[in-house]
Scaffold this active site. Structure first.
Site, PDB file in Angstrom:
ATOM      1  N   ARG A  18       0.838  -1.200   0.000  1.00  0.00           N
ATOM      2  CA  ARG A  18       0.000   0.000   0.000  1.00  0.00           C
ATOM      3  C   ARG A  18       0.873   1.251   0.000  1.00  0.00           C
ATOM      4  O   ARG A  18       1.866   1.320   0.717  1.00  0.00           O
ATOM      5  CB  ARG A  18      -0.923  -0.001   1.213  1.00  0.00           C
ATOM      6  CG  ARG A  18      -1.960  -1.117   1.185  1.00  0.00           C
ATOM      7  CD  ARG A  18      -2.793  -1.133   2.445  1.00  0.00           C
ATOM      8  NE  ARG A  18      -1.994  -1.508   3.605  1.00  0.00           N
ATOM      9  CZ  ARG A  18      -2.483  -1.628   4.841  1.00  0.00           C
ATOM     10  NH1 ARG A  18      -3.766  -1.387   5.071  1.00  0.00           N
ATOM     11  NH2 ARG A  18      -1.702  -1.994   5.836  1.00  0.00           N
ATOM     12  N   ASP A  39       1.013   5.643   0.215  1.00  0.00           N
ATOM     13  CA  ASP A  39       0.317   6.758   0.849  1.00  0.00           C
ATOM     14  C   ASP A  39      -0.172   7.781  -0.173  1.00  0.00           C
ATOM     15  O   ASP A  39       0.181   7.716  -1.359  1.00  0.00           O
ATOM     16  CB  ASP A  39       1.251   7.469   1.839  1.00  0.00           C
ATOM     17  CG  ASP A  39       1.675   6.570   2.983  1.00  0.00           C
ATOM     18  OD1 ASP A  39       0.870   5.700   3.380  1.00  0.00           O
ATOM     19  OD2 ASP A  39       2.807   6.739   3.482  1.00  0.00           O
ATOM     20  N   TYR A  47      11.927   0.886  -3.865  1.00  0.00           N
ATOM     21  CA  TYR A  47      11.367   2.226  -4.005  1.00  0.00           C
ATOM     22  C   TYR A  47      12.431   3.165  -4.562  1.00  0.00           C
ATOM     23  O   TYR A  47      13.632   2.960  -4.345  1.00  0.00           O
ATOM     24  CB  TYR A  47      10.919   2.782  -2.648  1.00  0.00           C
ATOM     25  CG  TYR A  47       9.582   2.292  -2.163  1.00  0.00           C
ATOM     26  CD1 TYR A  47       8.420   3.026  -2.397  1.00  0.00           C
ATOM     27  CD2 TYR A  47       9.470   1.109  -1.442  1.00  0.00           C
ATOM     28  CE1 TYR A  47       7.187   2.590  -1.926  1.00  0.00           C
ATOM     29  CE2 TYR A  47       8.241   0.659  -0.969  1.00  0.00           C
ATOM     30  CZ  TYR A  47       7.112   1.415  -1.219  1.00  0.00           C
ATOM     31  OH  TYR A  47       5.890   0.981  -0.763  1.00  0.00           O
ATOM     32  N   ARG A  68      10.580   7.771   3.134  1.00  0.00           N
ATOM     33  CA  ARG A  68      10.501   9.227   3.249  1.00  0.00           C
ATOM     34  C   ARG A  68      11.273   9.735   4.462  1.00  0.00           C
ATOM     35  O   ARG A  68      11.875  10.822   4.426  1.00  0.00           O
ATOM     36  CB  ARG A  68       9.033   9.659   3.315  1.00  0.00           C
ATOM     37  CG  ARG A  68       8.288   9.446   1.999  1.00  0.00           C
ATOM     38  CD  ARG A  68       6.786   9.581   2.163  1.00  0.00           C
ATOM     39  NE  ARG A  68       6.416  10.897   2.672  1.00  0.00           N
ATOM     40  CZ  ARG A  68       5.176  11.211   3.075  1.00  0.00           C
ATOM     41  NH1 ARG A  68       4.223  10.290   3.053  1.00  0.00           N
ATOM     42  NH2 ARG A  68       4.908  12.424   3.512  1.00  0.00           N
TER      43      ARG A  68
END
Length: 267
Positions: free
Chosen positions: A51, A53, A111, A198
């Site tokens: 999932r 954001d 990522y 992040r």
């Protein structure tokens, strides 16, 4: 019932994340399930690999769903894309064995966090990159990133709202690529915690801007206190680019993306 896996690309700018929420909240999952349900002529529920954001993009998201509708793979692709909004695309579809699970069969995730390091903000790619106006010392950032490779307790790099059962993750690699004013932070791990990439990006940019020494990344990690780290970096530059599975599932291997990056980062 047949099980089908799909490769999904999406621009997360106008979505409140991947997962379906309350009515009226636009999510990638909601749009994809609605499109697939029209093609199947029955309600379709998808399971995703990871999932994302609100504001986070995907070039390598993988989902699976079950259907008894007699459709060819190209029909799932073309039919879904016809019914999807322009900011979501099905890139491929393949039949898979019943044992395949988009989330639990995955062995690693990758990522990319894209930073535009320039004195002035971009206009055209404002929602696809994170802008940092301070000159960044890439060598210092690489030195800091090296402290985070390996198996660690990433409590200090997870969101306080993270619901993962364990903060223990294995970072296979954490690499910084430099192309002119564009920096690409690539994180490859067995799994990730909420906001983990992040928060790592926030620490590395603080180091790169000269606010903290390279060893600070290790100090934050070992302190296991989210409050001692940097501010969470914005979502705009973050992309889920790859989910890796055992070879026996024979899923397509696609370019990592985002596709506007230089060719040597598309392999």
């Amino acid at each position: 019932m047949a099980r089908i896996a799909l490769g999904i690309e999406y621009d997360g700018t106008d979505f409140r994340g991947w997962q379906t929420q309350q009515p009226g909240v636009r999510t990638v999952q909601e749009c994809l399930e609605a499109a697939l349900s029209k093609v199947a002529n029955h309600q379709v529920a998808v399971v995703c690999a990871g999932r994302t954001d609100a504001g986070v993009h995907g070039t390598g998201q993988v989902v699976h769903f079950d259907s008894d509708a007699p459709r060819e793979m190209k029909s799932w692709i073309m039919g879904a894309n016809t019914n999807l909004p322009r900011d979501v695309t099905v890139r491929w579809a393949v039949p898979v064995e019943d044992a395949f699970h988009a989330r639990f069969s995955a062995v690693s995730r990758r990522y990319r966090y894209v930073i535009y390091n320039h004195a002035r903000p971009p206009a055209l790619y404002r929602n696809q990159v994170t802008w940092n106006y301070r000159p960044l010392d890439v060598a210092a950032m690489r030195e800091a990133a090296a402290h985070l490779v390996g198996a660690h307790d990433f409590t200090a790099y997870r969101s306080v709202h993270c619901q993962a059962k364990s903060p223990l993750k294995t970072m296979h690699s954490l690499t910084l690529y430099e192309h002119g004013k564009v920096l690409v932070l690539e994180a490859h791990a067995n799994a990730f915690l909420m906001h983990m990439v992040r928060n790592i990006a926030g620490v590395l940019m603080s180091v790169g801007a000269g606010k903290k020494p390279s060893c600070w990344a290790k100090e934050v990690l070992e302190g296991r206190d989210r409050r001692k780290g940097a501010a969470t970096a914005p979502p705009f530059g973050l992309y889920l680019v790859q989910i890796e599975y055992p070879d026996r599932f024979a899923l397509p291997k696609d370019a990592l993306g985002p596709l506007w990056l230089p060719d040597d980062l598309q392999a």
